[in-house]
Enzyme design. Sequence first.
Site: not given
Lengths: 670, 670
Positions: A152, A191, A434
Amino acid sequence: MSLTKVNEDLVREREKCTFDVKELTHYFDGGEEITLNRRKVEEIILSYKELKDEVPEDYLSHKERYENAIRKAILVKDIRKRHNLDTPLMPEKYEVTYVNTILKGIIKDISPVYLHDTMFLVTIWGQMSPEQQAEWMPKAKDLKAIGTYAQTELGHGTFLRGLETTATYDPETEEFVLNTPTLTAYKWWPGGLGHTVNHCIVVAQLYTQGKYRGLQTFIVQIRDLETHMPLPGIHVGEIGPKFNFQTANNGFLGFKNFRIPRKNMLMRNAQVLKDGTYVKSKNDKLTYGTLVIGRVNIINDVAINLSAAAVIAVRYSAVRHQSQLKPNQPEPQILDYVTQQHKIFISIATGHAFRIVGRWLWNTMMQVLQNISEGKMEQLPELHAISCCMKAVCSQDSASSIEQCRLACGGHGFMKSSNLPLLYGLTTASITYEGENTVLMLQTARFLLKTWMQILEGDTALTPTVLYLLNFAKPTDYRWENTPQGLIKGFQAVAAGKIKTAYDSVVKYVNAGNSQQDAWNLASVQLVAASEAHCRAVLCEIFSNEIQRASSTLSPNLSKVLQQLVELYLVYWALEKRGDILLYSTISKDDIAALNKRYEELLALIRPNAVGLVDGFDLRDEVLNSTLGAHDGRVYERLFEEALKSPLNAEPVNSSFHKYTKPFMETAKL
Amino acid sequence: MSLTKVNEDLVREREKCTFDVKELTHYFDGGEEITLNRRKVEEIILSYKELKDEVPEDYLSHKERYENAIRKAILVKDIRKRHNLDTPLMPEKYEVTYVNTILKGIIKDISPVYLHDTMFLVTIWGQMSPEQQAEWMPKAKDLKAIGTYAQTELGHGTFLRGLETTATYDPETEEFVLNTPTLTAYKWWPGGLGHTVNHCIVVAQLYTQGKYRGLQTFIVQIRDLETHMPLPGIHVGEIGPKFNFQTANNGFLGFKNFRIPRKNMLMRNAQVLKDGTYVKSKNDKLTYGTLVIGRVNIINDVAINLSAAAVIAVRYSAVRHQSQLKPNQPEPQILDYVTQQHKIFISIATGHAFRIVGRWLWNTMMQVLQNISEGKMEQLPELHAISCCMKAVCSQDSASSIEQCRLACGGHGFMKSSNLPLLYGLTTASITYEGENTVLMLQTARFLLKTWMQILEGDTALTPTVLYLLNFAKPTDYRWENTPQGLIKGFQAVAAGKIKTAYDSVVKYVNAGNSQQDAWNLASVQLVAASEAHCRAVLCEIFSNEIQRASSTLSPNLSKVLQQLVELYLVYWALEKRGDILLYSTISKDDIAALNKRYEELLALIRPNAVGLVDGFDLRDEVLNSTLGAHDGRVYERLFEEALKSPLNAEPVNSSFHKYTKPFMETAKL
C-alpha cells in the site's frame, strides 16, 4: 474479601450449567490434544513475570508504549526459542493460532513484529524460488532479517495497478533501482516499518529493457544490520497514532535511486535474467494463494476477538445487578433482562459459527492450495470468491457484535480496562485491511453474476458453494418452513433472489445505454447486497452442517446446547433479514410472528448455560485482560485496583492546579 | 506546491454547486445573525496561538494530556472573560452551542471542566432555592467553586433507588453526615471529579429523624480552596483511561463521616428544617426538567459530530482517486462510486435532520418548562417520552453513521489525525450516558402502551406526537404511496403496528400466567422496537415539515436541494426498514423496487452538490481537526506532516533496538 474468592453469582451460574465445559473447549479447539498443547504453551509463556506491566500501557506516552512492546515481543521470541515453541507457518489442520492470541494479550495491542511473523514469512514461503527461500527463511526465523510487507502507498490501496513505486533494472550493475517518484508513492501502513524492521518486501512497477513489465515483488534491506541506521537513499519513519494498533509501528518508506541486487526480486514465478530479459510467470494467478491465506486468517482472528467480547459481556452481566423486575425484590442480574440477552447471546453463537466456518474454510483452502501446487487451478475462482465475502461478513459482523457487547456493559464497557474498546478497534481494522470489504464483496459479486449467467445458459455444472442456486433459478414448489433446514433454504432463496435482482439491474442499466462498467457501478449497492446474502446462506449452512456432523461424537447434553446455538443464529438472522425473506421467499406474516416467539424461547433456553458457553472458549484472564471479564468475577475490585494505578492518582494535587487553575481563580477575586 | 493552494478536485466541486452555500449556513445556524456572531467568537478565541499544540495530544502520556487540557480549558475561560464572550445557560432560542464546539476542537477531546459548565451550572439553576443560587452561581461562574455532578456509583447507574451513598442529618450540629458504606457505593464517572473540581453535587439517600426520606441532592466541597488538597474524610481520584474522554478527568469519590452544613442540601423543592423535620417536595416530577435538558443537548451535540464526520468523508472522497471505472481512463474520485455515495450521503442528510429536529425539540422543551414553572404539568409525560427515544435514536444513528464515514475513508480513516476515531468515540459514549438507550426506549414504550390503551378505550384526546396513531387504530382504507408524504405515513403505520404487536405480546404473556413485570420483560425486545419505530415516524415527519415550512423563505435552488435531502432520508430508511414496512403497510414488492431505483436516482442528484452541502455546515479546520477533511483538501501533505511530528521520528534509531532487538539477534548467531 479474599483475592481468590469467586463471585457467588458466577458460582451459581456454573453450577447450573447442563453440559461439560471441558468437552466444549476440546470441540472448540479442534481436539483435546490441541487444548492440552495450547494450555502448556500458555503456561510456559505466561509464567514469565517480566511480561506483566507495572504501569498499564494506556498511561504511557506513544513512544514508551512502542519501546515496551518491543521489549515484550522480543522477550516472547526468546521464550519460544528457549522452550522450542515453534508453530508451523502453514499447519495442515486448522489449529488455534494460540501464540498470536497470547501475544495479543501480552502486548495489549498489535506486536511490532506481527507482520514479520505473518506476511513476511508467508511471502518468503509462497513467492521465493527454492534457492531464495534457502537463503532468507533461516535469516527471517532468527530475526537477522526482520521484515514487513510493503504494498500500500499513501495514495494507493486497493488498485494495485495504480501503485507508483518503480523498480528499473540496470543490466550494467545487475541491479534494480528503486524510486518513489511522488509524495503519494510513499509506502504507507506496513506494520513494523517505522523503526522495527531492517528488511522489507516491496511491491513495485518493474521496468526492464525500457519496457513496463507490471508489478513485481522484491526483498529490500532498508537499515544497517549492526547500527539499524536507515541506509542512504531510504526515507523511513512511522505514520503516527491510529484508532488502535498503537504499538504496530506502521511506517512510511520512500526510495531515492536505491539499488538492490538482481537476485532480490522474488523469482518463484516471473524472473529477470542478467541481461534484463523478462521471463513471464506461467500463471499470474499463482500469487492469489497468499492473499487467500491472509483473508482466512482474519476469520479466525475476529472469531477469537468476538469470543473474548462474549466472555466479558456474559460474565459481567452475571455479576452486575440493576433495577427491579418486581417490587420489593433485590436487583436482578442484568443477564435476566431479555433485552440484554438479545444483545449478547448472538455474540456467543457467532463466536462459535465463525470459528467453525473458519476451520472449514482453512481445510478447504489447504486442499485447493495443494491442487494448485500440482497445477490444477480450477478451484481457485470459487475459493477466491468465498474467501472474499467470508472475510467481509465475518469482520463486519464481529466488529458490530463486539461493539454491541461493549455497549451492553454500559459505562464500564467504555473503560479501557474492560478491554472491549481494544477488541473493537482491532476487529474493525480488519474491515479495511487485506482487501477493503466493499471491494471484496464486489469481487464475489463478479463470480456470482458469472455463475448466474452460466445457469441462464443452462449450464448446471456449478461449484459446491453455489450449487444451491440451481434450486431457485426456475419457479419451484419451494414452500417456507419454520425449521432450521427451512431457514437455511430461506437464506438461499434470498441469495438467489438478490443475485437475480442485481443481475437484472446491471442488464437494465446496460439496455438503457450505459457502458458495462457504468452499469456495474450503478448497480453496485445491489451487487454488494447479493454477495452478502450469498455469504450468509453459505455460513448458515456450513455452521449447521458442521454441528450436525459433530453431534455423533459429542455427548447428548453438549450437542443439544450447540444445536440451540445454531438455531438461535438462524432465527436471529432470519428476523434481522425479514425484509429480504418477505421479498424473496414464501414466508408469511404468521411465520414471522412464530419466529419472534421462537427467538424469545431460545433466549430463555440459552440463559442457564450462558456462562458455561463462554467459559468453554477457555480464554485465560491474561488473554482477556479485562476487569469485567475475569474468571472470578471480581468486577468492582478490579475496576478500583486498575484506577489506583493511574499516575495521576499518585499525587493528591496535580501541578496544573497551581500552574493554571489557581491563577485564574485569583484574577476572578479582583 | 504552495501551502495555500486548494486541491483542484475540490475547486471543481465547488464550482458546480447549484446553490448558495452561505444561505445554507445561515439556515443551519438558525439565522445570519447567529452565523456572524459564531464566526466572531471563533475568530477571537482561535486567534490565540497558545491554544495550538506543538506535539499532537496523541503522542503524550495520559498525565501530560490532562495537564495540557487544563492549560487550554483555563486559557479559553480567560479569553472568554477578557472578551466578554459569555453565552446564556438556557438560551430561549435554540442556538448553535458554538463555544462547546470550539472547545472540543481545541481540547481535541472532552474538557475537564465540561461538567462544570453544563450539569453543575444547570443543577444550581434548576434545583437550588433562590438564596442558594445567589450564593453559588457567582462562585461557580468565577470558578471559585469548580464543580461536577456525582450521581452514578461504581455499582449503580440507571436505577437511582439503588444508590448507596447516605446523608444522615445530625440536628445537634445541623449537619449532614455523608458516607460511602461499600466499594460499590463509590461515586464513579463524574467528569472533572478526579483532580479538577473542588465542589461536587452529590446525590445521596437521605435519613433524618431516624427515617429514610428518599434521594436528595447536596452541594459538597471536597478540596481545600487554597491548596486543592482533598479534605479529611474524602477519598478522590480518577478512574483511568477510557475509549475516549481521556482528558475528561472522570473520577471516583468516597466519603467517610464527612460533614456538610444543613444549608448545603439543594432546597428548591424538598427541605430539611433545623430540627431535622423533612418537608416533602410539592411535586416530585419537578427535577425531570433538568434531565430533559441533558437529553436534548445530546441531540445537538451528536448532530454536530455527525456533520463533522460528513464533511471529512465527503471532502476526502472528492480528493481521493482509486481504481478504474473504465479501461484506459484515469482513476476516478471515489465520490463517483455509488457504493461510496451510499455510505456517506446519508450522513449529510442525517446531520441536517438531527439539527433541525433538535431545534424543534429545544423550542418545544422551553415552552413546556415555562408551563411547568407556572404549575402546568400536563405536557411533561409526552416531553419526557419523546426526548427519551429521540436521544436514543439520534445518538445511535449518529454513532453508526460516523463509523460508516470512518470506514468509507479506508485506512486513512483509521488514523487518529483524520479525527474520525475521536468523533466516533465521543458520539458512541452518548449512547450510554444521560440514560442508557435501551432504558430510555423502554421509558418511551411505557408512554406508548398507555396511549394505546387510551385508544382502545375510545379516548381520542391524544397529545401531538402520538396523534397519528388514531389513523391506524382501526382498519383503514390507507394505501401505500411512493411519495415523501406516503413514506411518512408508512413509518407511522409501522410504528402503530409495532406498538400494537408489543402491546398484544405483553397481554399474551400476562394471560399465560406471567406477572405484569415478567410479561413486560419477556416482551421487551418488541417494546424497544416499538419505541424506535415511533421515534423514526416523528423524526421523519418533523424533518420533512420543517424543511417544507422553511422553503417559503429560502431561495428555490437551496430549497430544492434540501428537499432532495429529505427524500433521500425517507427513502433510505424505508429501504432499511423494508421488512417492517412489508409487515405493517400495504407496500408491494414493485413499490420496493421503485424505491430502490429512486434511491439510486437521488444519490446521483445529490452527487454534484455533495461538497457544497458539507461546506454549508461551515465547520472550521480548527474544529474539524482532520488531515482528511480540511477545507483546502491537502490530504496527503497533511497526513505526511502529521506523521513527521511523531517523537519516534525524531530519532533515526529507537533505543529499543540496542536494548532488546540486537541482543536477541546476536544470540541467534551463536
